[in-house]
Design a protein around this motif. Structure first.
Motif, PDB file in Angstrom:
ATOM      1  N   ALA A 203       0.822  -1.206   0.000  1.00  0.00           N
ATOM      2  CA  ALA A 203       0.000   0.000   0.000  1.00  0.00           C
ATOM      3  C   ALA A 203       0.859   1.261   0.000  1.00  0.00           C
ATOM      4  CB  ALA A 203      -0.937   0.000   1.210  1.00  0.00           C
ATOM      5  N   ARG A 204       1.905   1.272   0.816  1.00  0.00           N
ATOM      6  CA  ARG A 204       2.777   2.444   0.852  1.00  0.00           C
ATOM      7  C   ARG A 204       3.520   2.619  -0.472  1.00  0.00           C
ATOM      8  NH1 ARG A 204       2.154   6.253   2.059  1.00  0.00           N
ATOM      9  NH2 ARG A 204       4.223   7.000   2.702  1.00  0.00           N
ATOM     10  N   ALA A 205       3.916   1.501  -1.079  1.00  0.00           N
ATOM     11  CA  ALA A 205       4.599   1.571  -2.372  1.00  0.00           C
ATOM     12  C   ALA A 205       3.693   2.164  -3.447  1.00  0.00           C
ATOM     13  CB  ALA A 205       5.071   0.182  -2.792  1.00  0.00           C
ATOM     14  N   LEU A 206       2.383   2.013  -3.259  1.00  0.00           N
ATOM     15  CA  LEU A 206       1.405   2.561  -4.202  1.00  0.00           C
ATOM     16  C   LEU A 206       0.956   3.979  -3.814  1.00  0.00           C
ATOM     17  CD1 LEU A 206      -0.796  -0.629  -4.690  1.00  0.00           C
ATOM     18  CD2 LEU A 206       0.702   0.426  -6.403  1.00  0.00           C
ATOM     19  N   GLY A 207       1.532   4.500  -2.741  1.00  0.00           N
ATOM     20  CA  GLY A 207       1.220   5.858  -2.316  1.00  0.00           C
ATOM     21  C   GLY A 207       0.001   5.997  -1.434  1.00  0.00           C
ATOM     22  N   MET A 208      -0.503   4.892  -0.902  1.00  0.00           N
ATOM     23  CA  MET A 208      -1.676   4.957  -0.030  1.00  0.00           C
ATOM     24  C   MET A 208      -1.298   5.401   1.381  1.00  0.00           C
ATOM     25  SD  MET A 208      -3.805   1.467  -0.855  1.00  0.00           S
ATOM     26  CE  MET A 208      -4.285   0.988  -2.519  1.00  0.00           C
TER      27      MET A 208
END
Length: 252
Positions: A203-208
């Protein structure tokens, strides 16, 4: 409900429900649902307490997507496979996500049945969904400090105990030994489970923006005279779903 309906709803917020926490979806209200098996690349969990479907709810007139159940590494999947749902939700427009789980309490000042906001994690899984290339994403603040502040404020208004702590993720499916729990306590862990971390990384890698909440369903091995059973985990999770639903509704 078709996948098209999910795209049309364009939910910006999503919730992933862990073992025994499926009742949160019913508490928030179900507008529509679609099985994981109807979505390419996804499949239902083989673990009791995980329904294996997406549910569309509405909180304060805004659409919220709920993943009722998740896959785990111990089911024989890769970290990339267990995070397929996160990538799918990103294609729908989800920009912030609440990851919930059932966890064993390591911190002796906590209590079974309480909730714990995840402040950080220890990835003891030995893998990541980002394998396969130089995906050097910053993980300095995986779990949003701003969002944690909102959850703490809401819990205070609801007079609901809400701890904060570090979550350690292990591969499983066997529960940890007392020696392993002593090691994790030395490393700074407050709770332990078998999920969430791959999803948080993806999720963080996707900017969430990410929030993590552990339902403390049992004491970790060696802390009390007990034998650990998954049925107990599911039972405590079901009983505490009402508190979690109230907290989520207040914040969202």
């Amino acid at each position: 409900m078709s996948i098209t309906r999910l795209h049309e709803a364009s939910p910006e917020t999503a919730i992933v429900l862990g073992s025994g926490l499926g009742g949160v979806a019913e508490a928030l209200g179900i507008e529509a649902e679609v099985s994981y098996s109807d979505i390419p690349g996804l499949s239902a969990s083989t673990v009791p307490g995980h329904a294996g479907r997406f549910v569309l709810s509405r909180v304060n007139e805004k659409p919220v997507l709920i993943a009722q159940g998740r896959r785990h590494l111990y089911e024989g999947l890769s970290a990339y496979e267990v995070t397929a749902g996160i990538r799918f939700m990103s294609t729908l427009g989800v920009r912030r996500i609440v990851l919930t789980n059932a966890a064993g309490a390591i911190n002796a000042s906590f209590a079974v049945g309480d909730l714990m906001l995840i402040t950080d994690h220890l990835n003891l899984l030995g893998t990541t969904p980002l394998l396969g290339g130089p995906h050097f994403h910053d993980m300095s603040e995986v779990y949003s400090q701003a969002w944690r502040t909102e959850f703490l404020r809401a819990a205070e208004k609801l007079v609901l105990p809400l701890h904060q702590g570090v979550y350690a993720a292990t591969l499983g499916p066997q529960y940890e030994t007392p020696a392993e729990i002593r090691m994790m306590r030395t490393l700074g862990a407050d709770a332990v489970g078998m999920s969430t971390v791959p999803e948080a990384i993806q999720a963080r890698a996707l900017g969430m923006e990410v929030a993590g909440i552990s339902m403390l369903t049992n004491w970790a091995a060696g802390l009390k005279a007990q034998t650990l059973h998954h049925a107990e985990v599911v039972s405590v999770g079901q009983a505490a779903s009402t508190n979690l639903a109230a907290l989520l509704k207040s914040v969202l």
